[in-house]
Design an enzyme around this catalytic site. Structure first.
Site, short mmCIF file in Angstrom:
data_model
loop_
_atom_site.label_atom_id
_atom_site.label_comp_id
_atom_site.label_asym_id
_atom_site.label_seq_id
_atom_site.Cartn_x
_atom_site.Cartn_y
_atom_site.Cartn_z
N ASN A 119 3.16 1.28 -2.75
CA ASN A 119 2.94 2.20 -1.58
C ASN A 119 3.48 3.47 -2.08
O ASN A 119 4.07 3.92 -2.89
CB ASN A 119 3.75 1.96 -0.62
CG ASN A 119 3.64 0.50 -0.09
OD1 ASN A 119 2.40 -0.14 -0.33
ND2 ASN A 119 4.51 -0.07 0.82
N HIS B 105 1.68 3.81 -7.92
CA HIS B 105 0.56 4.53 -7.54
C HIS B 105 0.62 6.11 -7.04
O HIS B 105 0.06 6.55 -6.55
CB HIS B 105 -0.23 3.83 -6.38
CG HIS B 105 -0.79 2.49 -6.85
ND1 HIS B 105 -1.24 1.45 -5.84
CD2 HIS B 105 -1.21 1.93 -7.81
CE1 HIS B 105 -1.74 0.61 -6.46
NE2 HIS B 105 -1.59 0.77 -7.80
N CYS C 259 -2.66 25.81 -7.44
CA CYS C 259 -1.33 25.96 -8.13
C CYS C 259 -0.73 27.47 -8.05
O CYS C 259 -1.71 28.33 -8.35
CB CYS C 259 -1.89 25.67 -9.62
SG CYS C 259 -0.18 25.69 -10.61
N GLY D 219 4.21 -8.32 1.13
CA GLY D 219 3.28 -7.42 1.68
C GLY D 219 2.09 -6.95 1.06
O GLY D 219 1.64 -5.74 1.26
P1 OAD Z 1 -3.72 -4.43 1.33
O1 OAD Z 1 -4.11 -3.43 2.70
O2 OAD Z 1 -4.63 -4.77 0.50
O3 OAD Z 1 -2.80 -5.56 1.76
C1 OAD Z 1 -1.94 -5.52 2.64
C2 OAD Z 1 -1.13 -7.00 2.77
O4 OAD Z 1 -0.10 -6.87 3.56
C3 OAD Z 1 -1.90 -8.07 3.14
O5 OAD Z 1 -1.86 -9.19 2.56
C4 OAD Z 1 -1.49 -8.52 4.68
O6 OAD Z 1 -1.59 -9.72 4.78
C5 OAD Z 1 -0.06 -8.20 4.46
N1 OAD Z 1 0.64 -7.72 5.71
C6 OAD Z 1 0.22 -7.05 6.85
N2 OAD Z 1 1.27 -7.12 7.51
C7 OAD Z 1 2.52 -7.41 6.85
C8 OAD Z 1 3.72 -7.52 7.40
N3 OAD Z 1 4.28 -7.22 8.45
N4 OAD Z 1 4.55 -8.09 6.30
C9 OAD Z 1 4.29 -8.47 5.35
N5 OAD Z 1 3.01 -8.28 4.92
C10 OAD Z 1 2.07 -7.89 5.57
O7 OAD Z 1 -2.55 -3.62 0.59
P2 OAD Z 1 -2.03 -3.55 -0.95
O8 OAD Z 1 -1.94 -4.65 -1.21
O9 OAD Z 1 -0.70 -2.83 -0.92
O10 OAD Z 1 -3.97 1.76 -3.70
O11 OAD Z 1 -3.27 -2.64 -1.69
C11 OAD Z 1 -3.03 -2.37 -2.87
C12 OAD Z 1 -3.47 -1.05 -3.31
O12 OAD Z 1 -4.83 -1.02 -2.76
C13 OAD Z 1 -2.85 0.10 -2.47
O13 OAD Z 1 -1.61 0.81 -3.09
C14 OAD Z 1 -3.84 1.18 -2.43
C15 OAD Z 1 -4.90 0.46 -1.94
O14 OAD Z 1 -6.21 0.75 -2.28
C16 OAD Z 1 -4.11 3.15 -4.14
O15 OAD Z 1 -4.16 4.00 -2.91
C17 OAD Z 1 -4.34 3.59 -5.27
ZN ZN Z 2 -1.17 24.74 -12.63
#
Ligand code: OAD
Ligand code: ZN
Length: 247
Positions: free
Chosen positions: A104, A121, A153, A195
């Site tokens: 996050n 990230h 900058c 999550g």
């Molecule tokens: P996702 O949006 O891919 O996944 C979110 C997960 O959280 C899913 O598996 C849901 O089932 C789960 N979820 C939803 N509500 C929840 C709750 N209340 N408690 C627990 N779990 C819950 O997000 P990420 O896995 O973080 O990258 O995605 C990975 C990366 O992809 C992010 O860091 C971002 C994104 O594009 C960048 O910005 C570089």
């Molecule tokens: Zn600079």
């Protein structure tokens, strides 16, 4: 229904473990009101994160990318940590050998009091200069989110365009950050995966890597993920409901 015997068993492991790692994704912030990337509300103007969070998108249209980040920053600024963030911070407080690895960028773990945080990230509240690479906190938002003034900058002799200090799709993770994350994963006796959809690499492979290295892996996620069948224990519940039960 949460199995209270299972909670107690994990709690015992937590108390006995010398080293614990927690890996979080967008779902840990969902109960604070942050939309997950792959859930409903994850789109902005019909763009998916993969279309905007890339060096190519920024090179083509930096205004659009900054507008998206400013929209997200604006949504985030009033949000507060939820009981999952607080419980994770309390775990760190309770014992040594604890490390948090997060995908996050919202800064909510730090707001909840977590200290040893590996931000895989980056962080949405920081900018990085595309010329001199200086990283600075950046909490300012344009008065009107629609009129975009690109940030530059302020360093004398530089003046290059600033970008969000975020690792985009197609970019490598910072080597030092990755090393700290893998140290935590490889040495952990207990790993909580909270999550995350476990589809974006390299974080997606961390839990299974940890398991191969001997860790006991606990998944907390109301949904199914590619690792759900392979973890040692899963709680198919919200993070804000389950994580406080371990404290
Ligand atoms: P996702 O949006 O891919 O996944 C979110 C997960 O959280 C899913 O598996 C849901 O089932 C789960 N979820 C939803 N509500 C929840 C709750 N209340 N408690 C627990 N779990 C819950 O997000 P990420 O896995 O973080 O990258 O995605 C990975 C990366 O992809 C992010 O860091 C971002 C994104 O594009 C960048 O910005 C570089
Ligand atoms: Zn600079």
């Amino acid at each position: 229904m949460i199995d209270s015997a299972l909670i107690e068993a994990v709690k015992k492991r937590l108390n006995d473990a010398g080293r614990v790692a927690v890996l979080t994704g967008a779902g840990v912030s969902a109960e604070s009101g942050v939309p997950t990337f792959r859930g409903t509300g994850g789109l902005w103007k019909n763009f998916r994160a993969e279309e905007l969070a890339t060096p190519g998108a920024f090179a083509r249209d930096p205004e659009l990318v900054w507008q998206w980040y400013n929209w997200r920053r604006n949504e985030l600024k009033a949000l507060k940590p939820n009981p999952a963030h607080t419980a994770i911070a309390a775990m760190e407080e309770a014992g040594s050998g604890f490390r948090l690895v997060t995908q996050n960028v919202d800064g909510l773990h730090a707001l909840a009091g977590s200290k040893d945080i590996v931000e895989l990230h980056g962080n949405i509240w920081r900018s990085r200069c595309t010329g001199c690479f200086e990283i600075k906190e950046n909490r300012e938002l344009p008065p009107e989110l629609s009129d975009i003034e690109l940030p530059y900058c302020a360093k004398e002799g530089c003046g290059s365009l600033l970008r969000p200090d975020i690792v985009w799709f197609g970019e490598a993770l910072d080597q030092g950050v990755l090393t700290r994350a893998l140290e935590a994963i490889d040495s952990a006796e207990l790993i909580f995966v909270v999550g995350t959809s476990a589809v974006v690499q390299p974080a997606a492979s961390f839990a299974m890597r940890g398991k191969e290295m001997g860790a006991y892996v606990v998944e907390v996620n109301p949904g199914d993920t590619p690792i759900s069948d392979y973890v040692d224990t899963r709680f198919q519940e919200k993070a804000g409901v389950v994580m406080p039960l371990f404290i």
